[in-house]
Design a protein around this motif. Structure first.
Motif, short mmCIF file in Angstrom:
data_model
loop_
_atom_site.label_atom_id
_atom_site.label_comp_id
_atom_site.label_asym_id
_atom_site.label_seq_id
_atom_site.Cartn_x
_atom_site.Cartn_y
_atom_site.Cartn_z
N LEU A 84 0.82 -1.21 0.00
CA LEU A 84 0.00 0.00 0.00
C LEU A 84 0.86 1.26 0.00
O LEU A 84 0.55 2.23 -0.69
CB LEU A 84 -0.91 0.01 1.23
CG LEU A 84 -2.31 -0.57 1.07
CD1 LEU A 84 -3.02 -0.62 2.40
CD2 LEU A 84 -3.12 0.24 0.07
N SER A 85 1.94 1.26 0.77
CA SER A 85 2.83 2.42 0.84
C SER A 85 3.46 2.69 -0.51
O SER A 85 3.53 3.84 -0.97
CB SER A 85 3.91 2.19 1.90
OG SER A 85 3.35 1.99 3.18
N VAL A 86 3.93 1.62 -1.18
CA VAL A 86 4.56 1.77 -2.50
C VAL A 86 3.54 2.28 -3.51
O VAL A 86 3.82 3.20 -4.31
CB VAL A 86 5.19 0.44 -2.96
CG1 VAL A 86 5.62 0.53 -4.42
CG2 VAL A 86 6.38 0.09 -2.08
N ILE A 87 2.33 1.72 -3.49
CA ILE A 87 1.29 2.14 -4.43
C ILE A 87 0.95 3.61 -4.24
O ILE A 87 0.79 4.38 -5.20
CB ILE A 87 0.02 1.26 -4.25
CG1 ILE A 87 0.27 -0.15 -4.76
CG2 ILE A 87 -1.17 1.88 -4.98
CD1 ILE A 87 -0.82 -1.13 -4.39
N THR A 88 0.84 4.05 -2.97
CA THR A 88 0.48 5.43 -2.68
C THR A 88 1.57 6.39 -3.13
O THR A 88 1.29 7.45 -3.70
CB THR A 88 0.22 5.60 -1.16
OG1 THR A 88 -0.74 4.63 -0.73
CG2 THR A 88 -0.31 6.99 -0.85
N VAL A 89 2.83 6.02 -2.87
CA VAL A 89 3.95 6.87 -3.31
C VAL A 89 4.01 6.93 -4.83
O VAL A 89 4.22 8.00 -5.43
CB VAL A 89 5.28 6.35 -2.71
CG1 VAL A 89 6.48 7.06 -3.34
CG2 VAL A 89 5.29 6.54 -1.20
N GLU A 90 3.83 5.78 -5.48
CA GLU A 90 3.84 5.74 -6.94
C GLU A 90 2.74 6.64 -7.52
O GLU A 90 2.95 7.36 -8.50
CB GLU A 90 3.65 4.30 -7.43
CG GLU A 90 3.67 4.15 -8.94
CD GLU A 90 3.41 2.73 -9.39
OE1 GLU A 90 2.62 2.55 -10.33
OE2 GLU A 90 3.99 1.80 -8.79
N PHE A 128 6.24 10.41 4.87
CA PHE A 128 4.94 10.37 4.21
C PHE A 128 4.17 11.69 4.34
O PHE A 128 3.57 12.16 3.38
CB PHE A 128 4.08 9.22 4.76
CG PHE A 128 4.60 7.86 4.40
CD1 PHE A 128 4.96 7.57 3.10
CD2 PHE A 128 4.71 6.86 5.35
CE1 PHE A 128 5.43 6.31 2.75
CE2 PHE A 128 5.18 5.60 5.02
CZ PHE A 128 5.54 5.33 3.72
N ASP A 129 4.19 12.29 5.54
CA ASP A 129 3.44 13.52 5.75
C ASP A 129 3.90 14.63 4.80
O ASP A 129 3.09 15.38 4.25
CB ASP A 129 3.60 14.01 7.20
CG ASP A 129 2.73 13.23 8.17
OD1 ASP A 129 1.94 12.38 7.70
OD2 ASP A 129 2.83 13.45 9.38
N THR A 136 -3.45 12.55 3.05
CA THR A 136 -3.21 11.27 2.36
C THR A 136 -2.42 10.32 3.25
O THR A 136 -2.72 9.11 3.30
CB THR A 136 -2.46 11.50 1.04
OG1 THR A 136 -3.21 12.39 0.22
CG2 THR A 136 -2.24 10.19 0.30
N ALA A 137 -1.41 10.85 3.96
CA ALA A 137 -0.60 10.02 4.86
C ALA A 137 -1.46 9.46 5.98
O ALA A 137 -1.34 8.28 6.36
CB ALA A 137 0.56 10.83 5.43
N ASP A 162 -4.69 5.01 8.42
CA ASP A 162 -6.01 4.52 8.83
C ASP A 162 -6.35 3.19 8.15
O ASP A 162 -6.90 2.28 8.78
CB ASP A 162 -7.10 5.55 8.48
CG ASP A 162 -7.06 6.77 9.38
OD1 ASP A 162 -6.40 6.70 10.44
OD2 ASP A 162 -7.67 7.79 9.02
N ILE A 163 -6.01 3.08 6.85
CA ILE A 163 -6.27 1.83 6.12
C ILE A 163 -5.50 0.68 6.75
O ILE A 163 -6.04 -0.40 7.01
CB ILE A 163 -5.89 1.99 4.63
CG1 ILE A 163 -6.82 2.97 3.92
CG2 ILE A 163 -5.95 0.63 3.92
CD1 ILE A 163 -6.36 3.35 2.53
N ILE A 164 -4.21 0.92 7.02
CA ILE A 164 -3.37 -0.12 7.62
C ILE A 164 -3.89 -0.51 9.00
O ILE A 164 -3.97 -1.69 9.35
CB ILE A 164 -1.91 0.36 7.69
CG1 ILE A 164 -1.33 0.47 6.27
CG2 ILE A 164 -1.06 -0.60 8.53
CD1 ILE A 164 -0.03 1.24 6.18
N SER A 165 -4.29 0.50 9.78
CA SER A 165 -4.82 0.24 11.13
C SER A 165 -6.11 -0.57 11.06
O SER A 165 -6.30 -1.53 11.83
CB SER A 165 -5.07 1.58 11.83
OG SER A 165 -5.65 1.37 13.09
N MET A 166 -7.00 -0.23 10.10
CA MET A 166 -8.25 -0.98 9.95
C MET A 166 -7.98 -2.42 9.54
O MET A 166 -8.62 -3.36 10.03
CB MET A 166 -9.14 -0.30 8.90
CG MET A 166 -9.93 0.89 9.41
SD MET A 166 -11.20 1.45 8.23
CE MET A 166 -10.20 2.24 6.98
N MET A 167 -7.00 -2.62 8.64
CA MET A 167 -6.67 -3.97 8.19
C MET A 167 -6.15 -4.80 9.35
O MET A 167 -6.50 -5.97 9.51
CB MET A 167 -5.64 -3.92 7.07
CG MET A 167 -6.20 -3.37 5.77
SD MET A 167 -4.99 -3.34 4.45
CE MET A 167 -4.90 -5.06 4.04
#
Length: 484
Positions: A169-175, A285-286, A293-294, A299-304
């Protein structure tokens, strides 16, 4: 003097030859040359490590009984860092990422192709496997992961249960950020692409003015290269692998101009200073993505993580929120959709059985390992074991053959535990597509087995199960919207 070396190793544990030599010279009034000779001739219970190559004629000594102990791995790691070995930096990068990484991520830590006087990553992997410093592991999809031996700093081996998804997810978001801000050619971004003998989390040709060249009326691009470490408190030793990559490329001939990025959650001050000194675009990230976005990524990672760890009720709304958030990233979230399907199935299983449900249970028998997608203990009488596949294409006979082989191992593991032996065992295969004819023929044949039960469900059947129960209607909605 051999007794002195043995005494030193007993007191200090496995050690570098240079440290033993310094002690010999200081305490025995002998020359450097004599001390080196004494160390090189040390035999009997004293062993020189052969599997790892050290720079400047260094060697690493240990006593036979110390081999592959916690102290052996800890001292070897410290020695590798002390002599600036790329092998040490590979281990440090793994440690930064929780101690377990995919083979693709591992391959970003050192060169994959010829580099003068540099160790290739496959050679480092082979050396570390030979001494047990790292171990191979496969997930339920047969994908290779490498993990640090738990004897190495066991207190730091708190591995996130969603770490693979967190990295992806981190790589996809940065890309996505790089794409939207025109850092590279929009349709040519690649994950784990090769630039000049190294793999990177993100690569892309860049036509930005400082990096492109014009020759014979043709425009030649430079490159954007980036690695992502989605962790906090990243230290100097944990970024040294990246510094090695950059330094090696700056000394290499005929390398296209490139812009290197290293992105993480938080870097130590020393790590930031080192990266900036080497000309790396380092960011958190911030700053790179913007705080909103960061925060969404966190939040997504925490929910997962919560959905995977607390299987005691209906998490379908949270899973739906995750799916809505990640599906904006243009088809690079297939692995994450698979993980979310497992979470949905785990919720359905809990609702239907009220048993103890675990996602991603690891088992091992006689050196063979397997990962169970959904492991449900229904009271003290029955096990329900579910294989999940979030495919669009139909499940093939080959996939069912692989499942059949894993069933055999899992069943043997269950029978090897005395309190499990007399329980009913049911194996089920749930998918988000359907089965081709050959796969169905094999599944029907497997159902005749009398030792355990075999069942299988396609997406329509899973949706039907959810539609019939009030508590699962939202699961049916999510499956229809995101998996049909």
């Amino acid at each position: 003097m051999s007794s002195f070396v043995e005494s030193y190793l007993l007191t200090n544990g496995p050690s570098l030859s240079s440290d033993i030599k310094a002690e010999l010279v200081n305490n025995n009034n002998i020359s450097d040359v004599a001390a080196r000779q004494q160390i090189s001739r040390a035999k009997g219970n004293i062993v020189h490590l052969k599997n790892i190559t050290f720079p400047r004629n260094e060697s690493f000594l240990y006593l036979k009984e110390q081999y592959q102990s916690s102290q052996f791995y800890q001292n070897l790691y410290e020695a590798l860092i002390k002599v600036n070995s790329i092998t040490g930096y590979v281990l440090s990068a793994m440690d930064c990422l929780g101690g377990k990484v995919s083979i693709n991520k591992f391959n970003t830590f050192a060169p994959v192709e010829y580099a003068s006087k540099k160790s290739l990553i496959h050679k480092i992997k082979e050396q570390l496997l030979n001494i047990g410093f790292i171990q191979e592991d496969f997930n339920s999809n047969g994908e290779l992961f490498l993990q640090l031996n738990p004897l190495f700093s066991p207190t730091s081996r708190v591995i996130s249960i969603v770490h693979e998804e967190k990295q992806l997810l981190s790589v996809i978001t940065v890309e996505d950020f790089f794409k939207k801000n025109s850092f590279g050619s929009y349709n040519k971004f690649e994950q784990y692409g090769n630039f000049s003998g190294y793999l990177w989390d993100i690569t892309c040709p860049s036509y930005l003015l400082p990096f492109r060249k014009i020759a014979n009326e043709k425009v030649f691009p430079g490159f954007l290269v980036a690695d992502v470490l989605p962790e906090k408190n990243i230290t100097v030793s944990q970024v040294r692998y990246f510094v090695e990559k950059i330094e090696n490329l700056t000394h290499k001939k005929n390398v296209r101009p490139f812009l290197p990025f290293l992105i993480g959650e938080h870097f130590s001050e020393d790590a930031l200073l080192l990266l900036r000194e080497k000309g790396v675009c380092v960011s958190v990230f911030d700053n790179l993505l913007g705080k909103s976005t960061a925060d969404l990524l966190r939040d997504i990672i925490s929910m997962m993580e919560e959905c995977k760890s607390k299987i005691t009720g209906d998490n379908s709304e949270k899973i739906e929120k995750i799916l809505k958030s990640i599906l904006v990233y243009e088809g690079k979230t297939i692995n994450i959709k698979g993980s979310l399907f497992e979470m949905l199935v785990a919720n359905v299983t809990y609702n239907l059985t009220r048993g103890f449900v675990k996602i991603g249970k690891q088992i091992e028998l006689n050196g063979e390992k397997a990962e169970i997608d959904i492991f449900c203990e229904k009271g003290a009488e029955e096990f329900l074991i579910i294989e999940c596949k979030a495919h669009k294409a139909n499940i093939t006979k080959d996939e069912i053959e692989r499942w059949k082989n894993r069933i055999s191992l899992i069943y043997k593991w269950i029978q090897s535990i005395s309190e499990y032996r007399n329980r009913i065992v049911a194996f089920e295969y749930w998918c988000t597509s359907d089965y081709d004819k050959e796969a169905l023929d094999l599944l029907k044949k497997m159902k005749t087995c009398k030792k355990y039960k075999i069942e299988y469900k396609n997406l329509k059947e899973v949706i039907d199960i959810c539609s019939k129960k009030t508590e699962l209607k939202n699961h049916a909605k999510v499956l229809k919207e995101y998996y049909e």
